[in-house]
Design a protein around this motif. Structure first.
Motif, PDB file in Angstrom:
ATOM      1  N   ASP A 189      -4.708   1.248  -0.196  1.00 14.91           N
ATOM      2  CA  ASP A 189      -5.901   1.428   0.061  1.00 14.91           C
ATOM      3  C   ASP A 189      -6.066   2.253   1.317  1.00 14.91           C
ATOM      4  O   ASP A 189      -6.265   1.493   2.641  1.00 14.91           O
ATOM      5  CB  ASP A 189      -6.817   0.038  -0.009  1.00 14.91           C
ATOM      6  N   TYR A 190      -6.091   3.438   1.424  1.00 13.22           N
ATOM      7  CA  TYR A 190      -6.392   4.001   2.484  1.00 13.22           C
ATOM      8  C   TYR A 190      -7.570   3.809   3.683  1.00 13.22           C
ATOM      9  O   TYR A 190      -7.565   4.188   4.628  1.00 13.22           O
ATOM     10  CB  TYR A 190      -6.376   5.723   2.324  1.00 13.22           C
ATOM     11  N   LYS A 191      -8.543   3.131   2.803  1.00 14.12           N
ATOM     12  CA  LYS A 191      -9.851   2.952   3.586  1.00 14.12           C
ATOM     13  C   LYS A 191      -9.571   1.836   4.639  1.00 14.12           C
ATOM     14  O   LYS A 191     -10.139   1.834   5.584  1.00 14.12           O
ATOM     15  CB  LYS A 191     -11.100   2.582   2.638  1.00 14.12           C
ATOM     16  N   GLU A 192      -8.617   0.926   4.080  1.00 12.76           N
ATOM     17  CA  GLU A 192      -8.126  -0.147   4.791  1.00 12.76           C
ATOM     18  C   GLU A 192      -6.996   0.040   5.735  1.00 12.76           C
ATOM     19  O   GLU A 192      -6.373  -0.972   6.054  1.00 12.76           O
ATOM     20  CB  GLU A 192      -7.888  -1.483   4.030  1.00 12.76           C
ATOM     21  N   ARG A 193      -6.455   1.495   5.717  1.00  7.64           N
ATOM     22  CA  ARG A 193      -5.254   1.744   6.223  1.00  7.64           C
ATOM     23  C   ARG A 193      -4.079   1.109   5.461  1.00  7.64           C
ATOM     24  O   ARG A 193      -3.095   0.660   6.314  1.00  7.64           O
ATOM     25  CB  ARG A 193      -5.242   1.707   7.907  1.00  7.64           C
ATOM     26  N   LYS A 194      -4.025   0.923   4.395  1.00  5.59           N
ATOM     27  CA  LYS A 194      -2.948   0.282   3.553  1.00  5.59           C
ATOM     28  C   LYS A 194      -2.051   1.474   2.898  1.00  5.59           C
ATOM     29  O   LYS A 194      -2.576   1.758   2.021  1.00  5.59           O
ATOM     30  CB  LYS A 194      -3.350  -0.812   2.620  1.00  5.59           C
ATOM     31  N   TRP A 195      -1.111   1.752   3.249  1.00  2.10           N
ATOM     32  CA  TRP A 195      -0.162   2.676   2.750  1.00  2.10           C
ATOM     33  C   TRP A 195       0.371   2.229   1.384  1.00  2.10           C
ATOM     34  O   TRP A 195       0.718   0.858   1.450  1.00  2.10           O
ATOM     35  CB  TRP A 195       0.690   3.411   3.836  1.00  2.10           C
ATOM     36  N   ALA A 196       1.019   3.083   0.800  1.00  2.00           N
ATOM     37  CA  ALA A 196       1.470   2.904  -0.619  1.00  2.00           C
ATOM     38  C   ALA A 196       3.171   3.058  -0.287  1.00  2.00           C
ATOM     39  O   ALA A 196       3.583   4.093   0.296  1.00  2.00           O
ATOM     40  CB  ALA A 196       1.211   4.327  -1.389  1.00  2.00           C
ATOM     41  N   ASN A 197       3.725   1.833  -0.452  1.00  2.92           N
ATOM     42  CA  ASN A 197       5.223   1.807  -0.299  1.00  2.92           C
ATOM     43  C   ASN A 197       6.340   1.717  -1.563  1.00  2.92           C
ATOM     44  O   ASN A 197       5.573   1.211  -2.706  1.00  2.92           O
ATOM     45  CB  ASN A 197       5.498   0.564   0.768  1.00  2.92           C
ATOM     46  N   ILE A 198       7.127   2.278  -1.688  1.00  4.10           N
ATOM     47  CA  ILE A 198       8.174   2.164  -2.765  1.00  4.10           C
ATOM     48  C   ILE A 198       9.627   1.805  -2.187  1.00  4.10           C
ATOM     49  O   ILE A 198       9.758   1.763  -0.954  1.00  4.10           O
ATOM     50  CB  ILE A 198       8.327   3.175  -3.523  1.00  4.10           C
ATOM     51  N   TYR A 199      10.399   1.165  -2.927  1.00  7.25           N
ATOM     52  CA  TYR A 199      11.693   0.578  -2.603  1.00  7.25           C
ATOM     53  C   TYR A 199      12.751   1.041  -3.597  1.00  7.25           C
ATOM     54  O   TYR A 199      12.604   1.082  -4.697  1.00  7.25           O
ATOM     55  CB  TYR A 199      11.630  -0.972  -2.666  1.00  7.25           C
ATOM     56  N   VAL A 200      13.789   1.608  -3.038  1.00  4.41           N
ATOM     57  CA  VAL A 200      14.965   2.308  -3.989  1.00  4.41           C
ATOM     58  C   VAL A 200      16.277   1.451  -3.633  1.00  4.41           C
ATOM     59  O   VAL A 200      16.415   1.362  -2.566  1.00  4.41           O
ATOM     60  CB  VAL A 200      15.230   3.860  -3.804  1.00  4.41           C
ATOM     61  N   GLU A 201      16.867   1.020  -4.842  1.00  2.86           N
ATOM     62  CA  GLU A 201      18.298   0.270  -4.455  1.00  2.86           C
ATOM     63  C   GLU A 201      19.122   1.028  -5.571  1.00  2.86           C
ATOM     64  O   GLU A 201      18.855   1.069  -6.887  1.00  2.86           O
ATOM     65  CB  GLU A 201      18.172  -1.040  -4.797  1.00  2.86           C
ATOM     66  N   SER A 202      20.131   1.739  -4.912  1.00  2.00           N
ATOM     67  CA  SER A 202      21.073   2.422  -5.594  1.00  2.00           C
ATOM     68  C   SER A 202      22.317   2.426  -5.265  1.00  2.00           C
ATOM     69  O   SER A 202      22.718   2.689  -4.062  1.00  2.00           O
ATOM     70  CB  SER A 202      20.807   3.999  -5.875  1.00  2.00           C
ATOM     71  N   GLU A 203      23.427   1.781  -6.117  1.00  2.00           N
ATOM     72  CA  GLU A 203      24.918   1.668  -5.727  1.00  2.00           C
ATOM     73  C   GLU A 203      24.935   0.757  -4.316  1.00  2.00           C
ATOM     74  O   GLU A 203      25.758   1.259  -3.376  1.00  2.00           O
ATOM     75  CB  GLU A 203      25.516   3.195  -5.548  1.00  2.00           C
ATOM     76  N   GLY A 204      24.050  -0.269  -4.264  1.00  2.00           N
ATOM     77  CA  GLY A 204      24.281  -0.997  -3.138  1.00  2.00           C
ATOM     78  C   GLY A 204      23.499  -0.320  -1.749  1.00  2.00           C
ATOM     79  O   GLY A 204      23.432  -1.276  -0.630  1.00  2.00           O
TER      80      GLY A 204
END
Length: 248
Positions: A189-204
């Motif tokens: 929610d960019y109006k509330e300065r809330k950014w989009a986050n993702i998480y990647v787990e590959s080979e530890g």
């Protein structure tokens, strides 16, 4: 044929074998030349298809301007090229029959540039470049009263190793669904300065990414308590343009 060879004397057999070998060699040579001729024709046709009369390569980008190498090419040869320099002066370059001529040029984003080319065996032709600085595209759309570039997780991320991150009840960011599934409610929610986050787990190996949309600062009509100018943040598209909540 085999029966006849058996009935011949040794000398005649040798002569016949030599003649047969000569016929075979000549057939191979003639056939080989024909194959070479066909390959050459195909290569010439392919080369003619690959040659583009005008192309360009970007060497440097600064803001809305770029240093560009314009490449003019013609198999039959180029006599001369006429074009207008950035100062408005007309320039002539003599090709002297060369099949390729390169010109250093400075271009501005989303502008048209014309080059008049006189060829060796053809009438002159006007060629045009519709120049645009390459950009990572994005869907510019309204969300919660703001127009922003929507996060793109479909490019460059594996559906099997990449997850959306969301805020739990304690307001901690934790991994959620894989990106092949649905995104969490209120993922950003960019109006509330809330950014989009993702998480990647590959080979530890764990990696975290945050999507910060393109933005610029715009002077506000309001002023701060100390008398300084207030700056409004505007989320922009790939062309540095923005819309307000009314789509204007």
């Amino acid at each position: 044929m085999i029966t006849k060879i058996k009935n011949l004397d040794k000398k005649s057999k040798n002569i016949l074998i030599v003649i047969i070998l000569l016929i075979i060699v000549l057939s191979i040579l003639i056939g080989g030349r024909e194959v070479e001729k066909i390959i050459k024709i195909r290569n010439d046709e392919k080369q003619a298809e690959e040659i583009k009369e005008i192309t360009y390569k970007i060497t440097k980008v600064e803001g809305r301007k770029a240093s560009v190498v314009v490449i003019l090419e013609k198999k039959e040869g180029i006599k001369e090229i006429k074009y207008t320099e950035k100062e408005g002066k007309e320039k002539i370059i003599y090709g002297n029959g060369k099949t390729k001529v390169a010109i250093d040029y400075e271009m501005e984003d989303k502008q048209k540039y014309k080059f008049t080319v006189d060829y060796e065996n053809e009438e002159e032709k006007e060629l045009e470049i519709n120049f645009e600085i390459p950009r990572i595209q994005g869907n510019y759309a309204e969300k919660n009263g703001l127009y922003v570039n929507e996060p793109d997780v479909s490019t460059g991320f594996s559906k099997n190793t990449t997850r959306y991150m969301y805020l739990d009840e304690q307001s901690n960011l934790v991994p959620g669904n894989f990106i092949g599934g649905s995104a969490p409610k209120d993922w950003y929610d960019y109006k509330e300065r809330k950014w989009a986050n993702i998480y990647v787990e590959s080979e530890g190996v764990e990696s975290y990414y945050v999507w910060i949309p393109r933005y610029c600062y715009k002077k506000s009509e309001e002023t701060l308590e100390d008398g300084s100018e207030k700056m409004d943040i505007k989320f922009i598209n790939v062309y540095d343009e923005y819309k307000d909540e009314h789509g204007e």
